[in-house]
Enzyme design. Structure first.
Site, PDB file in Angstrom:
ATOM      1  N   LYS A 138     -31.719 -11.811 -36.952  1.00  0.00           N
ATOM      2  CA  LYS A 138     -32.792 -11.622 -36.326  1.00  0.00           C
ATOM      3  C   LYS A 138     -33.817 -11.921 -37.157  1.00  0.00           C
ATOM      4  CE  LYS A 138     -34.103  -9.073 -32.637  1.00  0.00           C
ATOM      5  NZ  LYS A 138     -33.253  -8.781 -31.531  1.00  0.00           N
ATOM      6  N   ASP A 178     -38.197 -12.340 -28.359  1.00  0.00           N
ATOM      7  CA  ASP A 178     -38.136 -10.958 -28.290  1.00  0.00           C
ATOM      8  C   ASP A 178     -39.394 -10.515 -28.317  1.00  0.00           C
ATOM      9  OD1 ASP A 178     -36.102  -8.350 -29.608  1.00  0.00           O
ATOM     10  OD2 ASP A 178     -38.142  -8.136 -30.302  1.00  0.00           O
ATOM     11  N   THR A 222     -32.081  -9.484 -19.912  1.00  0.00           N
ATOM     12  CA  THR A 222     -32.080  -8.168 -20.371  1.00  0.00           C
ATOM     13  C   THR A 222     -32.258  -7.068 -19.319  1.00  0.00           C
ATOM     14  OG1 THR A 222     -32.968  -9.351 -22.351  1.00  0.00           O
ATOM     15  CG2 THR A 222     -32.919  -6.852 -22.347  1.00  0.00           C
TER      16      THR A 222
HETATM   17  N1  LIG Z   1     -36.516 -10.428 -24.908  1.00  0.00           N
HETATM   18  C1  LIG Z   1     -35.344 -10.172 -24.989  1.00  0.00           C
HETATM   19  O1  LIG Z   1     -34.384 -11.214 -24.845  1.00  0.00           O
HETATM   20  C2  LIG Z   1     -34.916  -8.722 -25.446  1.00  0.00           C
HETATM   21  C3  LIG Z   1     -35.522  -7.795 -25.883  1.00  0.00           C
HETATM   22  N2  LIG Z   1     -35.343  -6.728 -26.268  1.00  0.00           N
HETATM   23  C4  LIG Z   1     -36.163  -5.591 -26.672  1.00  0.00           C
HETATM   24  O2  LIG Z   1     -36.952  -5.182 -25.562  1.00  0.00           O
HETATM   25  C5  LIG Z   1     -38.256  -4.515 -26.010  1.00  0.00           C
HETATM   26  C6  LIG Z   1     -39.384  -5.411 -25.100  1.00  0.00           C
HETATM   27  O3  LIG Z   1     -39.074  -6.731 -25.434  1.00  0.00           O
HETATM   28  P1  LIG Z   1     -39.817  -8.039 -24.651  1.00  0.00           P
HETATM   29  O4  LIG Z   1     -39.980  -7.458 -23.236  1.00  0.00           O
HETATM   30  O5  LIG Z   1     -38.784  -9.288 -24.995  1.00  0.00           O
HETATM   31  O6  LIG Z   1     -41.074  -8.170 -25.338  1.00  0.00           O
HETATM   32  P2  LIG Z   1     -42.526  -8.505 -24.686  1.00  0.00           P
HETATM   33  O7  LIG Z   1     -43.433  -9.025 -25.848  1.00  0.00           O
HETATM   34  O8  LIG Z   1     -42.520  -9.481 -23.295  1.00  0.00           O
HETATM   35  O9  LIG Z   1     -43.049  -7.126 -24.194  1.00  0.00           O
HETATM   36  C7  LIG Z   1     -43.241  -6.219 -24.927  1.00  0.00           C
HETATM   37  C8  LIG Z   1     -43.863  -5.049 -24.280  1.00  0.00           C
HETATM   38  O10 LIG Z   1     -43.898  -3.913 -24.954  1.00  0.00           O
HETATM   39  C9  LIG Z   1     -45.088  -3.381 -25.409  1.00  0.00           C
HETATM   40  N3  LIG Z   1     -45.096  -2.886 -26.728  1.00  0.00           N
HETATM   41  C10 LIG Z   1     -44.846  -3.704 -27.715  1.00  0.00           C
HETATM   42  N4  LIG Z   1     -45.243  -3.164 -28.849  1.00  0.00           N
HETATM   43  C11 LIG Z   1     -45.624  -1.857 -28.621  1.00  0.00           C
HETATM   44  C12 LIG Z   1     -46.049  -0.619 -29.070  1.00  0.00           C
HETATM   45  N5  LIG Z   1     -46.006  -0.645 -30.649  1.00  0.00           N
HETATM   46  N6  LIG Z   1     -46.700   0.409 -28.530  1.00  0.00           N
HETATM   47  C13 LIG Z   1     -46.661   0.180 -27.000  1.00  0.00           C
HETATM   48  N7  LIG Z   1     -46.267  -0.730 -26.412  1.00  0.00           N
HETATM   49  C14 LIG Z   1     -45.633  -1.746 -27.018  1.00  0.00           C
HETATM   50  C15 LIG Z   1     -45.942  -4.724 -25.325  1.00  0.00           C
HETATM   51  O11 LIG Z   1     -47.296  -4.333 -24.817  1.00  0.00           O
HETATM   52  P3  LIG Z   1     -48.627  -4.773 -25.744  1.00  0.00           P
HETATM   53  O12 LIG Z   1     -48.731  -6.221 -24.958  1.00  0.00           O
HETATM   54  O13 LIG Z   1     -49.828  -3.763 -25.539  1.00  0.00           O
HETATM   55  O14 LIG Z   1     -48.101  -5.253 -26.908  1.00  0.00           O
HETATM   56  C16 LIG Z   1     -45.251  -5.427 -23.780  1.00  0.00           C
HETATM   57  O15 LIG Z   1     -45.834  -4.427 -22.739  1.00  0.00           O
HETATM   58  C17 LIG Z   1     -38.043  -4.862 -27.563  1.00  0.00           C
HETATM   59  O16 LIG Z   1     -37.756  -3.623 -28.155  1.00  0.00           O
HETATM   60  C18 LIG Z   1     -37.280  -5.961 -27.736  1.00  0.00           C
HETATM   61  O17 LIG Z   1     -36.716  -5.894 -29.103  1.00  0.00           O
HETATM   62  C19 LIG Z   1     -33.897  -6.406 -26.174  1.00  0.00           C
HETATM   63  C20 LIG Z   1     -32.902  -7.290 -25.971  1.00  0.00           C
HETATM   64  C21 LIG Z   1     -33.366  -8.617 -25.391  1.00  0.00           C
HETATM   65  N1  LIG Z   2     -34.177 -10.168 -28.614  1.00  0.00           N
HETATM   66  C1  LIG Z   2     -32.988 -10.148 -27.997  1.00  0.00           C
HETATM   67  C2  LIG Z   2     -31.995 -11.252 -27.575  1.00  0.00           C
HETATM   68  C3  LIG Z   2     -31.225 -12.138 -28.550  1.00  0.00           C
HETATM   69  C4  LIG Z   2     -30.902 -13.312 -27.967  1.00  0.00           C
HETATM   70  O1  LIG Z   2     -30.713 -13.827 -26.882  1.00  0.00           O
HETATM   71  O2  LIG Z   2     -30.323 -14.120 -28.926  1.00  0.00           O
HETATM   72  C5  LIG Z   2     -31.924  -8.959 -28.440  1.00  0.00           C
HETATM   73  O3  LIG Z   2     -30.688  -8.748 -28.290  1.00  0.00           O
HETATM   74  O4  LIG Z   2     -32.597  -7.973 -28.797  1.00  0.00           O
END
Ligand SMILES: NC(=O)C1=CN([C@@H]2O[C@H](COP(=O)(O)OP(=O)(O)OC[C@H]3O[C@@H](n4cnc5c(N)ncnc54)[C@H](OP(=O)(O)O)[C@@H]3O)[C@@H](O)[C@H]2O)C=CC1
Ligand SMILES: N=C(CCC(=O)O)C(=O)O
Length: 458
Positions: A138, A178, A222
């Site tokens: 990561k 992420d 995801t």
């Molecule tokens: N993208 C991927 O492939 C994967 C992502 N994840 C996990 O999923 C989650 C979301 O990721 P992803 O959708 O990709 O990210 P994005 O940046 O696309 O979206 C993140 C969302 O979460 C909100 N957010 C982030 N930090 C905070 C906070 N501290 N308090 C409140 N809201 C918050 C953001 O709001 P704001 O705009 O206001 O910050 C936004 O709506 C994370 O935990 C990530 O690690 C897990 C597996 C795969």
């Molecule tokens: N942000 C991710 C996606 C990682 C990846 O696609 O390599 C996760 O699994 O938390």
């Protein structure tokens, strides 16, 4: 927080795990999210170590907890006004026993080494559960893309990759997206990698655009995967998603495609959120409008409420967990669902909670939910769909193939069903029926441990 075994285990075995955990606290003080991630896994491993004393002799747990490599670097860049900024970049190459290091990049002001290590530690076991030959890693930066122009984000990404390119590659370490790293950022990162290395190395980064080596379904993966996992948990209980009322947190990549798949399966999703608050939409979330607001305009959920009209209400500073629902799908960030929120969900009759985000549920909340008989899907299992399709992207890149959407989605469903079944069966085998936390931790750990034992003391 003292270590308590989730399963019956000999006191001497738990003493070894307690000493290991004490060592983590001593060596890495202040890294609370990392401590939390380690604590949860160790609480599941008592019976495994008791059954295989050779793992303790080989100091396997200590070796898994310590990253193979931790890289930090300076990221200087210039904004549109010519002002210079200095951010910090990270890449933790955590565990390569099962394949090249694989894991996202997070751009968020809260990113520090402890956050990256918690995410990387979770990624080891998540990637192991996919069975797709990928190790755990990561990275990211404390850079905040919010409010920055495309040109500023591009200059930051170019500076970031100018350093990171030394450490990544299709056979070494393969980053992806992420929080704060979406299609735009992946494009700029890949372009700079190409420029500084003079190599077209499609497999060094996943989440690429469809025109230049990306995979169908990666954007959706995801969110889709978490809904597929949730559907499997419900199926085991004789239920399905049709007609279920669902609360989703977040409004980014994971949340949006969680909503899309849930709506396809007949569920009614009524909330989204961001760091400003949440929207409850009595008519159900209008996904086209949400995508326009978030993916095109890069707006806020309050903008969605303004545009949506009377059915939607924005609650500043609130949390979606206050809204009655059958199912809760946390899809924003770590520790967003605490014990108080879990108690409200239980009081309102929640049946299942499944983690789209990484570690969004606090240990106390997990305890409340599981004690109430709520089906709980831990992120290392439930949100593995993203990294799974990343691995399918790498497979397509390696064979210079591009699979159709339907084929990738079919593969994703098979992978998520397999992950569910592995966790379910492992939990059963260890005497914790229906405890997906135990199942995911033990099944993931055993795969990594066996590969590490075979590869010698490295
Ligand atoms: N993208 C991927 O492939 C994967 C992502 N994840 C996990 O999923 C989650 C979301 O990721 P992803 O959708 O990709 O990210 P994005 O940046 O696309 O979206 C993140 C969302 O979460 C909100 N957010 C982030 N930090 C905070 C906070 N501290 N308090 C409140 N809201 C918050 C953001 O709001 P704001 O705009 O206001 O910050 C936004 O709506 C994370 O935990 C990530 O690690 C897990 C597996 C795969
Ligand atoms: N942000 C991710 C996606 C990682 C990846 O696609 O390599 C996760 O699994 O938390």
């Amino acid at each position: 927080m003292p270590l308590a075994s989730r399963l019956p285990a000999p006191p001497e075995t738990m003493a070894v795990l307690e000493e290991t955990y004490a060592g983590v606290l001593r060596r890495d003080p202040g890294e609370s999210e990392f401590h939390q991630a380690v604590h949860e896994v160790l609480e599941s491993l008592g019976p495994v170590l008791a059954a295989r004393p050779g793992l303790a002799t080989a100091k396997l747990v200590e070796r898994v907890i310590e990253p193979e490599r931790q890289i930090m670097f300076r990221v200087p860049w210039q904004d549109d006004d010519g002002e210079i900024h200095v951010n910090r970049g990270f890449r933790v190459e955590y565990n390569g026993a099962l394949g090249p290091y694989k894991g996202g990049l997070r751009f968020h002001p809260t990113v520090n080494l402890g956050i990256v290590k918690f995410l990387g530690f979770e990624q080891i076991f998540k990637n192991a559960l996919t069975g797709l030959g990928i190790g755990g890693g990561k990275g990211g930066s404390d850079f905040d893309p919010h409010g920055r122009s495309d040109a500023e984000v591009m200059r930051f990404c170019q500076s970031f990759m100018t350093e990171l390119h030394r450490h990544v590659g299709e056979h070494t370490d393969v980053p992806a997206g992420d929080i704060g790293v979406g299609a735009r950022e992946i494009g700029y990162l890949f372009g700079q990698y190409r420029r500084v290395t003079n190599r077209w190395e499609a497999g060094m980064l996943t989440g690429k655009g469809m025109l230049w080596g990306g995979s169908a379904v990666r954007t959706e993966a995801t969110g889709y995967g978490n809904v597929m996992f949730t559907a499997e948990m419900l199926r085991r209980r004789g239920e399905d998603l049709d007609g279920q009322q669902i609360v989703v947190s977040g409004s980014g990549n994971v949340a949006i495609y969680t909503i899309e798949k849930a709506q396809q399966l007949g569920a009614n999703v009524i909330t989204v959120s961001d760091s400003g608050g949440y929207v409850v939409d009595e008519k159900g979330i209008d996904l086209d409008l949400l995508k326009q607001v978030k993916e095109v305009d890069r707006g806020r959920v309050s903008d969605y409420a303004d545009l949506r009209g009377s059915s939607a209400r924005f609650v500043a500073g609130g949390r979606v967990w206050d809204v009655p629902a059958d199912i809760a799908l946390p899809s924003a960030t770590q520790n967003e669902l605490d014990a108080d929120a879990a108690a409200i969900l239980v009081r309102n009759g929640v049946k299942a909670v499944s983690e789209g985000a990484n570690m969004p549920t606090t240990p106390g909340a997990v305890h409340v939910l599981q004690n109430a008989g709520v089906a709980f899907g831990p992120g290392k299992a439930a949100n593995a769909g993203g990294v799974a399709v990343s691995a399918l992207e790498m497979r397509q890149n390696a064979s210079r193939a591009a699979w159709p959407f339907s084929q990738v989605e079919e593969e994703l469903l098979a992978i998520m069903t397999s992950i569910h079944d592995t966790c379910y069966e492992t939990a059963d085998r260890y005497g914790a029926p229906g405890d997906y936390v135990v199942g995911a931790n033990i099944a993931g750990f055993e795969r990594v441990a066996d590969a590490m034992l075979a590869q010698g003391l490295i």
